[in-house]
Enzyme design. Structure first.
Site, mmCIF file in Angstrom:
data_model
loop_
_atom_site.group_PDB
_atom_site.id
_atom_site.type_symbol
_atom_site.label_atom_id
_atom_site.label_comp_id
_atom_site.label_asym_id
_atom_site.label_seq_id
_atom_site.Cartn_x
_atom_site.Cartn_y
_atom_site.Cartn_z
ATOM 1 N N HIS A 187 -26.547 71.351 -6.113
ATOM 2 C CA HIS A 187 -24.845 69.777 -4.676
ATOM 3 C C HIS A 187 -23.621 70.974 -5.595
ATOM 4 O O HIS A 187 -22.758 70.333 -5.008
ATOM 5 C CB HIS A 187 -25.009 69.121 -6.008
ATOM 6 C CG HIS A 187 -24.241 68.126 -5.135
ATOM 7 N ND1 HIS A 187 -24.060 67.861 -3.802
ATOM 8 C CD2 HIS A 187 -23.663 67.212 -5.375
ATOM 9 C CE1 HIS A 187 -23.954 66.804 -3.384
ATOM 10 N NE2 HIS A 187 -22.838 66.337 -4.436
ATOM 11 N N SER A 218 -18.153 67.241 -2.607
ATOM 12 C CA SER A 218 -19.245 66.433 -3.119
ATOM 13 C C SER A 218 -18.489 64.761 -2.241
ATOM 14 O O SER A 218 -17.970 64.303 -0.804
ATOM 15 C CB SER A 218 -19.630 65.947 -4.207
ATOM 16 O OG SER A 218 -20.247 64.808 -4.030
ATOM 17 N N ASP A 270 -30.301 70.405 -2.119
ATOM 18 C CA ASP A 270 -30.511 69.604 -2.811
ATOM 19 C C ASP A 270 -30.507 67.986 -2.484
ATOM 20 O O ASP A 270 -30.389 67.357 -1.980
ATOM 21 C CB ASP A 270 -28.619 69.801 -2.155
ATOM 22 C CG ASP A 270 -27.804 68.535 -2.060
ATOM 23 O OD1 ASP A 270 -27.505 67.868 -3.387
ATOM 24 O OD2 ASP A 270 -26.247 68.751 -1.860
#
Length: 267
Positions: free
Chosen positions: A245, A95, A217
């Site tokens: 995610h 991320s 996502d």
């Protein structure tokens, strides 16, 4: 300063193996990698750590000034790599940590020789032809909700971020991880994350790069993965058969297999 203590550094795998550094995202800690570590550690030296303000890090070392910018987190990475005297490590960032890795590789190119970007997003806000997945109003509302009631925000958002509603234990784990973070620190990290625009930084990437995206996502839509791939000449995009995610939790086998394939190419 004891960097290993400050960032709760742990190392596993063969001492003479190629080095992989695993970096967690917002609201998480190194425990989020536990399902992929065994596969990686069979042949690789695996370094895990917590950013200051997260997990088992030394909270007394946190400062709003430093960690109001992604460069503060990149500095953590560079200092951990220097403490362990790493050279040419493969940095795996989940991320927001994907972009932290870009900055760290630019700041200390001798330390990081390749990047794996797991569900990356250089900018979360839509901008002209760029689709980040959120409008500016969306992000303003998200941050306002987080700042007014962090625990409530965590309980509502974590399951959505995780996806996989048929596996509620995954959303519960992410909720617990969010809720374990000091709310004051989480507010700063959230603003740093969701208001960042690191698209220009992608141009500085010259090392081999693997971009891993999930098939579905809500935080990093497929358009983002394609954008990152196109912005980094030495990159390859792989779409995991995973939703949500956090594929290192929802699809650890596929995530580990993709990372290992890239690592083998580097040997």
């Amino acid at each position: 300063m004891d960097i290993r203590h400050r960032n709760n550094v742990t190392v596993t795998g063969p001492a003479d193996g190629p080095v992989v550094v695993l970096a967690h995202g917002f609201g998480c800690d190194q425990n989020m990698w536990r399902l992929v570590v065994p596969a990686l550690a069979e042949r690789h030296r695996v370094v895990l750590f917590d950013y200051v303000g997260s997990g088992g890090s030394d909270l007394s070392a946190w400062s709003q000034e430093r960690y109001s910018s992604l460069h503060g987190y990149a500095q953590d990475v560079v200092e951990v790599c220097a403490e362990l005297d790493l050279e040419g490590a493969v940095f795996v960032g989940h991320s927001v940590s994907a972009m932290v890795g870009v900055m760290a590789a630019h700041a200390a190119p001798e330390r990081i020789g390749a990047l794996v970007m797991v569900a990356p997003s250089p900018c979360y806000i839509d901008d002209d032809s760029y689709r980040g997945g959120f409008t500016a109003d969306d992000i303003d509302e998200l941050l306002a909700s987080l700042e007014s009631n962090y625990l409530g925000w965590s309980s509502a958002m974590a399951p959505m971020i995780m996806g996989n509603p048929e596996r509620p234990e995954l959303g519960e784990e992410l909720t617990n991880s969010f809720c374990a973070t000091d709310p004051a620190i989480a507010r700063v990290f959230a603003r740093t994350t969701f208001l960042s625009d690191s698209r220009e930084d992608l141009k500085s990437v010259t090392v081999p790069t693997l971009v891993l995206e999930c098939a579905e996502d809500v935080i990093a839509p497929r358009e983002v993965g394609a954008y990152v791939r196109d912005a980094i000449p030495a990159s390859r995009l792989v779409t995991l058969a995973a939703t949500g995610h956090c594929p290192q939790l929802s699809a650890p086998e596929a995530t580990a297999e993709a990372i290992l394939g890239f690592l083998e190419e580097r040997r």
